[in-house]
Write an enzyme that holds these catalytic residues in place. Structure first.
Site, mmCIF file in Angstrom:
data_model
loop_
_atom_site.group_PDB
_atom_site.id
_atom_site.type_symbol
_atom_site.label_atom_id
_atom_site.label_comp_id
_atom_site.label_asym_id
_atom_site.label_seq_id
_atom_site.Cartn_x
_atom_site.Cartn_y
_atom_site.Cartn_z
ATOM 1 N N LYS A 185 0.853 -1.208 0.000
ATOM 2 C CA LYS A 185 0.000 0.000 0.000
ATOM 3 C C LYS A 185 0.880 1.247 0.000
ATOM 4 C CE LYS A 185 -3.001 -3.304 0.967
ATOM 5 N NZ LYS A 185 -3.777 -4.051 -0.009
HETATM 6 C C1 LIG Z 1 -4.447 -5.329 0.967
HETATM 7 C C2 LIG Z 1 -5.906 -5.439 1.074
HETATM 8 C C3 LIG Z 1 -6.529 -5.997 2.205
HETATM 9 C C4 LIG Z 1 -5.755 -6.671 3.299
HETATM 10 O O1 LIG Z 1 -4.896 -5.820 3.973
HETATM 11 P P1 LIG Z 1 -3.926 -6.439 5.086
HETATM 12 O O2 LIG Z 1 -3.468 -5.239 5.864
HETATM 13 O O3 LIG Z 1 -2.808 -7.102 4.356
HETATM 14 O O4 LIG Z 1 -4.708 -7.392 5.904
HETATM 15 C C5 LIG Z 1 -7.903 -5.961 2.284
HETATM 16 N N1 LIG Z 1 -8.651 -5.437 1.300
HETATM 17 C C6 LIG Z 1 -8.098 -4.921 0.191
HETATM 18 C C7 LIG Z 1 -8.973 -4.323 -0.853
HETATM 19 C C8 LIG Z 1 -6.707 -4.919 0.028
HETATM 20 O O5 LIG Z 1 -6.172 -4.434 -1.098
#
Ligand SMILES: *Cc1c(COP(=O)(O)O)cnc(C)c1O
Length: 380
Positions: A185
């Protein structure tokens, strides 16, 4: 053989400041959830304009707690996009409820009022709508529709720190939103997540749910001169973030606006470079907001003469680490037992799209090279 340096799809922006902040946390002796987590929560909530922030171990655990807070369980249906990272659907099963897959809009990859309405039933208790790849869904339209249906709207803002809708950060005015700080992210704490909401009682319950159901936090107990006898009010979880992670997160928050501005400039340059290529459609801002371009994805239309996997292979051969487009959960073995309604747009996007490299180290030369490969492949 030509030696090519690989252009990665994503690189987290981590500097000496993050390293020092993490070292400070370690030297302080307080490494579990403590004062830095509390500060990170306040600053993050302030930045997105939410009343409260509750830090958790990931966005996945944050979404899980959101569904626990809503009291969902067996027999309840939760509408989710299949076109999402699989955690969006998994958390519904974590509370014993049933995920119901809805289709998405071709331009944004997001749920719309119409696609949700098409799969809604009397058992629908909630919708988890995703700001996919950072592209904001239409918050005004979905919140209004959800209110009208009497259905809770959970906003999966995992990818969307720094994205805006109607001129404000996504998450502002959301009943409940969950964020991710995974390195894929825009800002990261290694692993980590946050739930934001305006409801103070909800925030209090979330703090308890992430910490074994305890009525006082470990930090509060530690701060008290008198012995504090805690009570465990409900069966809950250990979904805490560490103070080492929060220390890194606090530095990352200071970088967010700059990182998003840079990503948007690089995306604008991609738009110019790719504009002349027939059948190649890059993701853009929707009318109601701005994306942080967490994922810069392009859709290959019929006019583009090569298939997606062929394009990925050629990019890899020429030193570009691109990725397949956003996954479709209903096509994975874990959901083989689910027969969803027809999801033609989801299946098209996941089959015909790819994600191009976009990060703070990407140079104009890199972009020229990537666009060159896509242009070469467009010539039959
Ligand atoms: C990355 C992601 C998640 C999960 O995030 P984590 O922090 O790795 O648990 C959930 N939903 C979406 C849309 C994502 O892109």
């Amino acid at each position: 053989m030509e030696v090519v340096e690989v252009i990665p799809v994503m690189v987290p922006m981590l500097g000496e400041e993050e390293a020092l902040a993490a070292a400070d946390a370690v030297r302080s002796g307080w490494v579990a959830q403590g004062p830095r987590v509390a500060r990170f929560e306040q600053e993050f909530a302030g930045l997105v304009g939410a009343g409260h922030g509750v830090a958790v171990s990931s966005c996945t655990t944050g979404l899980h707690l959101a569904l626990v807070l809503l009291g969902l369980g067996p027999g309840d249906e939760v509408v989710v996009p299949s076109l999402s990272f699989i955690a969006t659907a998994n958390v519904v099963r974590h509370v014993g409820a049933t995920p119901v897959f809805a289709d998405v809009d071709l331009a944004t990859g997001n749920l719309t009022v119409e696609t949700i309405d098409a799969v809604r039933t009397p058992r629908t208790r909630a919708v988890i709508a995703v700001h996919q790849g950072g592209v904001p869904f239409d918050t005004a339209a979905l919140r209004k529709a959800a209110d009208g249906w009497g259905v809770a709207l959970v906003e999966d803002a995992a990818c969307a720190a720094g994205s805006t809708a109607y001129g404000q950060s996504v998450g502002v005015g959301a009943a409940i939103a969950a964020w991710s700080f995974h390195p894929r992210k825009v800002i990261t704490t290694g692993e980590g997540g946050m739930v934001t909401l305006d409801d103070a009682d909800g925030a209090k319950r979330l703090r308890r749910l992430r910490e074994h159901g305890m009525n006082v936090s470990a930090a509060e107990r530690h701060a008290s001169a008198q012995p504090v006898l805690e009570a465990y009010l409900e069966t809950a979880f250990n979904y805490r973030m560490t103070d080492i992670q929060a220390a890194v997160g606090l530095v990352q928050l200071g970088r967010l606006a700059g990182l998003v501005a840079q990503r948007r400039e690089l995306a604008a340059r991609y738009h110019e470079l790719l504009a002349g290529i027939d059948g190649l459609v890059p993701v853009r801002d929707p009318a109601h907001g701005q994306t942080n371009y967490q994922s810069f994805w392009v859709l290959l239309r019929e006019e583009y003469p090569r298939g997606r996997d062929e394009v990925l292979a050629e990019l890899a051969r020429r030193g570009v680490s691109a990725r397949r487009g956003i996954m479709a959960s209903h096509l994975e073995p874990a959901y083989a037992d689910v027969t969803p309604a027809a999801l033609p747009v989801t299946e098209r996007i996941t089959r015909d799209s790819l994600i191009l490299p976009l990060h703070h180290k990407l140079t104009e030369d890199d972009q020229d090279h990537i666009a060159g490969v896509l242009r070469d492949m467009a010539r039959r």
